[in-house]
Design a protein around this motif. Structure first.
Motif, short mmCIF file in Angstrom:
data_model
loop_
_atom_site.label_atom_id
_atom_site.label_comp_id
_atom_site.label_asym_id
_atom_site.label_seq_id
_atom_site.Cartn_x
_atom_site.Cartn_y
_atom_site.Cartn_z
N LEU A 98 55.91 37.90 21.86
CA LEU A 98 56.67 37.62 20.65
C LEU A 98 57.38 36.26 20.76
O LEU A 98 57.43 35.50 19.79
CB LEU A 98 57.69 38.72 20.36
N GLY A 99 57.94 35.97 21.94
CA GLY A 99 58.62 34.68 22.14
C GLY A 99 57.67 33.51 22.00
O GLY A 99 57.97 32.53 21.31
N GLU A 100 56.52 33.59 22.64
CA GLU A 100 55.53 32.52 22.53
C GLU A 100 55.06 32.36 21.08
O GLU A 100 54.93 31.24 20.59
CB GLU A 100 54.34 32.82 23.45
N PHE A 101 54.83 33.47 20.41
CA PHE A 101 54.40 33.44 19.02
C PHE A 101 55.46 32.77 18.15
O PHE A 101 55.15 31.92 17.31
CB PHE A 101 54.10 34.86 18.52
N ALA A 102 56.72 33.17 18.33
CA ALA A 102 57.80 32.63 17.50
C ALA A 102 57.94 31.12 17.69
O ALA A 102 58.14 30.38 16.71
CB ALA A 102 59.12 33.33 17.84
N VAL A 103 57.85 30.66 18.93
CA VAL A 103 57.94 29.22 19.19
C VAL A 103 56.81 28.48 18.49
O VAL A 103 57.03 27.47 17.82
CB VAL A 103 57.94 28.95 20.72
N GLU A 104 55.59 28.99 18.62
CA GLU A 104 54.45 28.31 18.00
C GLU A 104 54.52 28.38 16.47
O GLU A 104 54.21 27.40 15.79
CB GLU A 104 53.14 28.90 18.51
N TRP A 105 54.95 29.53 15.95
CA TRP A 105 55.06 29.66 14.50
C TRP A 105 56.09 28.67 13.96
O TRP A 105 55.85 27.98 12.97
CB TRP A 105 55.42 31.10 14.11
N ALA A 106 57.26 28.60 14.62
CA ALA A 106 58.32 27.69 14.17
C ALA A 106 57.86 26.24 14.24
O ALA A 106 58.11 25.44 13.32
CB ALA A 106 59.58 27.90 15.00
#
Length: 162
Positions: A98-106
């Motif tokens: 989730l953390g990696e996804f959130a960083v990439e999404w942002a």
């Protein structure tokens, strides 16, 4: 695991673990007795904020994240984010995913940085995870959090350039 945008139908799966985590009072700055209505409004805000879920192949919600502008107006290019992993699924890499996804999404949405306003310093697993994903502690508010067992502990402000 698949990470996707949350739908209204995901809330019944999110609420039980969100409620359990908040009621424990050791990692979130929310009122421990937050109502379901209040929690839903906080966890699933309006756009441009987004809420995501991590699900396993059978569709079980393992955890959730929300990403939002951390500030308004001329500082709205800084993202904020919050994460909750169902304790029954802890230790499976859900938080990291989730953390990696959130960083990439942002980053893809044009945010220039991500800031966490309130990471409880005694939440050592979260602090270690965020450090491993490139976040640094900018400051610690001494005694900024009243832990139910450890008393007053520090509250980290963590940051990462995107």
């Amino acid at each position: 695991m698949l990470i996707r945008e949350a739908t209204p139908g995901d809330w019944p799966a999110i609420w039980p673990f969100l409620h359990r985590i908040v009621a424990a009072g050791d990692t979130y700055t929310w009122p421990r007795d937050v109502s379901e209505e209040q929690a839903r409004a906080l966890w699933i805000p309006q756009p441009p904020s987004r809420t995501f879920v991590a699900v396993d192949p059978d569709g079980t919600v393992l955890g959730s994240a929300k990403v939002n502008p951390n500030h308004m107006g001329p500082a709205s290019h800084i993202a904020g984010a919050s994460f909750m992993v169902d304790p029954e699924h802890a230790g499976r890499g859900v938080g990291r995913a989730l953390g990696e996804f959130a960083v990439e999404w942002a980053r893809a949405e044009g945010y220039r940085a991500m800031q966490f306003n309130a990471v409880v310093e005694t939440n050592t697993r979260a602090v270690a995870l965020w450090r491993s994903l490139g976040f640094e502690v900018l400051a610690t508010l001494p005694e900024g959090f009243r832990h139910p067992e450890k008393g007053y502990v520090g509250l980290h402000i963590m940051y990462r350039r995107l």
